[in-house]
Design an enzyme around this catalytic site. Structure first.
Site, PDB file in Angstrom:
ATOM      1  N   ILE A  18       0.807  -1.239  -0.018  1.00  0.00           N
ATOM      2  CA  ILE A  18      -0.072  -0.105  -0.202  1.00  0.00           C
ATOM      3  C   ILE A  18       0.963   1.140   0.065  1.00  0.00           C
ATOM      4  CG2 ILE A  18      -1.558   1.412   1.398  1.00  0.00           C
ATOM      5  CD1 ILE A  18      -3.025  -1.309   2.243  1.00  0.00           C
ATOM      6  N   ASN A  88       1.711   5.475   7.168  1.00  0.00           N
ATOM      7  CA  ASN A  88       1.210   3.990   6.840  1.00  0.00           C
ATOM      8  C   ASN A  88       2.047   2.771   7.384  1.00  0.00           C
ATOM      9  OD1 ASN A  88       0.175   1.807   4.484  1.00  0.00           O
ATOM     10  ND2 ASN A  88       2.403   1.981   4.171  1.00  0.00           N
ATOM     11  N   TYR A 151      -3.930  -6.305  16.986  1.00  0.00           N
ATOM     12  CA  TYR A 151      -3.905  -5.479  15.645  1.00  0.00           C
ATOM     13  C   TYR A 151      -5.040  -4.895  15.357  1.00  0.00           C
ATOM     14  CZ  TYR A 151      -4.093  -4.596  10.630  1.00  0.00           C
ATOM     15  OH  TYR A 151      -4.152  -4.131   9.419  1.00  0.00           O
ATOM     16  N   LYS A 155      -5.415  -0.430  15.437  1.00  0.00           N
ATOM     17  CA  LYS A 155      -6.122   0.322  14.310  1.00  0.00           C
ATOM     18  C   LYS A 155      -7.315   1.134  14.909  1.00  0.00           C
ATOM     19  CE  LYS A 155      -3.612  -0.976  11.129  1.00  0.00           C
ATOM     20  NZ  LYS A 155      -2.514  -0.083  10.508  1.00  0.00           N
ATOM     21  N   THR A 186      -0.806  -7.855  -0.750  1.00  0.00           N
ATOM     22  CA  THR A 186       0.291  -7.004  -0.189  1.00  0.00           C
ATOM     23  C   THR A 186       1.534  -8.184   0.151  1.00  0.00           C
ATOM     24  OG1 THR A 186      -0.052  -6.803   1.829  1.00  0.00           O
ATOM     25  CG2 THR A 186      -0.638  -5.021   0.287  1.00  0.00           C
TER      26      THR A 186
END
Length: 247
Positions: A18, A88, A151, A155, A186
């Site tokens: 990304i 990012n 995780y 976020k 990715t």
């Protein structure tokens, strides 16, 4: 959609996936892209691909404050200011509740949350009024995924930071928004599901659009948030996840 020529965009985690797609999209839209990542060789390759006249790189780890201070001082030494920051850089590792460790928690939060805080703080003195700050969140902040609790929590924290910072910076017309990608093709995704192809296939089948995103699709939305087209948006979160979190 374009970013006016002469604008400078800083992108972290820009060596692949990304981050690289966003850096390329920003450069193609007219910005000068400064790529930041941990791997010097990959950064050089990325800049060569984008074009040395439209991009440069600075090797740095977002969990190292001295590295980020070096990024800021290097940009300042060129005489440039910043108009766009795409924070990012992040990591994703699986761990079920019974397997959670302090190391897993600190590594995830130090990178995903601490790294974004430190990146924005380092960039703050270089920001022009009217800049756009874009934080990389995740559709996982509203969608349960077994094994990804820490995780997802990291976020969710990013989402909260964006709201607060948007309120703090609104008087300078600096906009702060979150892009929340879903499952995206990715290298990080490949590593996360290494040896678990069936699990990835099952996850993909649960997406309403029945496919994974290409990094370029995320990069396009980053460019939208960087451009004047999104000038009346701040404190917002855009889900780019094939409908997974919404339908």
């Amino acid at each position: 959609m374009s970013v006016p020529a002469g604008k400078t965009a800083l992108v972290t985690g820009a060596t692949s996936g990304i981050g690289l797609a966003a850096a390329r999209a920003l450069a193609e839209a007219g910005a000068y892209a400064v790529l930041v990542g941990r791997r010097e060789d990959a950064l050089k390759e990325a800049v060569a691909d984008i074009g040395a006249d439209r991009a440069s790189h600075i090797r740095a780890d977002v969990t190292d404050q001295s590295d980020l201070d070096h990024v800021a001082s290097t940009i300042e030494a060129t005489g440039r200011k910043l108009d766009v920051v795409f924070a990012n850089a992040g990591i994703a590792e699986m761990a079920a509740l019974g397997d959670l460790t302090w190391e897993h928690y600190t590594k995830t939060f130090n990178t995903n949350v601490g790294g974004i805080i430190a990146t924005i703080q380092a960039a703050l003195p270089l920001l022009n009024d009217g800049s756009s700050l874009i934080l990389c969140g995740s559709a996982g902040d509203v969608k349960a995924s077994p094994g990804m609790s820490v995780y997802a929590a990291s976020k969710t924290a990013i989402r909260s930071l964006a709201r607060s910072w948007a309120a703090e910076l609104v008087d300078r017309n600096i906009r702060v928004n979150v892009i929340a990608p879903g499952v995206t093709e990715t290298p990080g995704l490949a590593d996360l599901f290494s040896g678990s192809g069936d699990a990835l296939a099952d996850l993909t089948s649960s997406i309403p659009m029945k496919r994974r995103a290409a990094p370029e699709e995320i990069g396009g939305v980053v460019t939208f948030l960087a451009s004047s087209t999104s000038s009346f948006m701040t404190g917002s979160e855009i889900y780019v996840d094939g409908g997974a979190s919404q339908l």
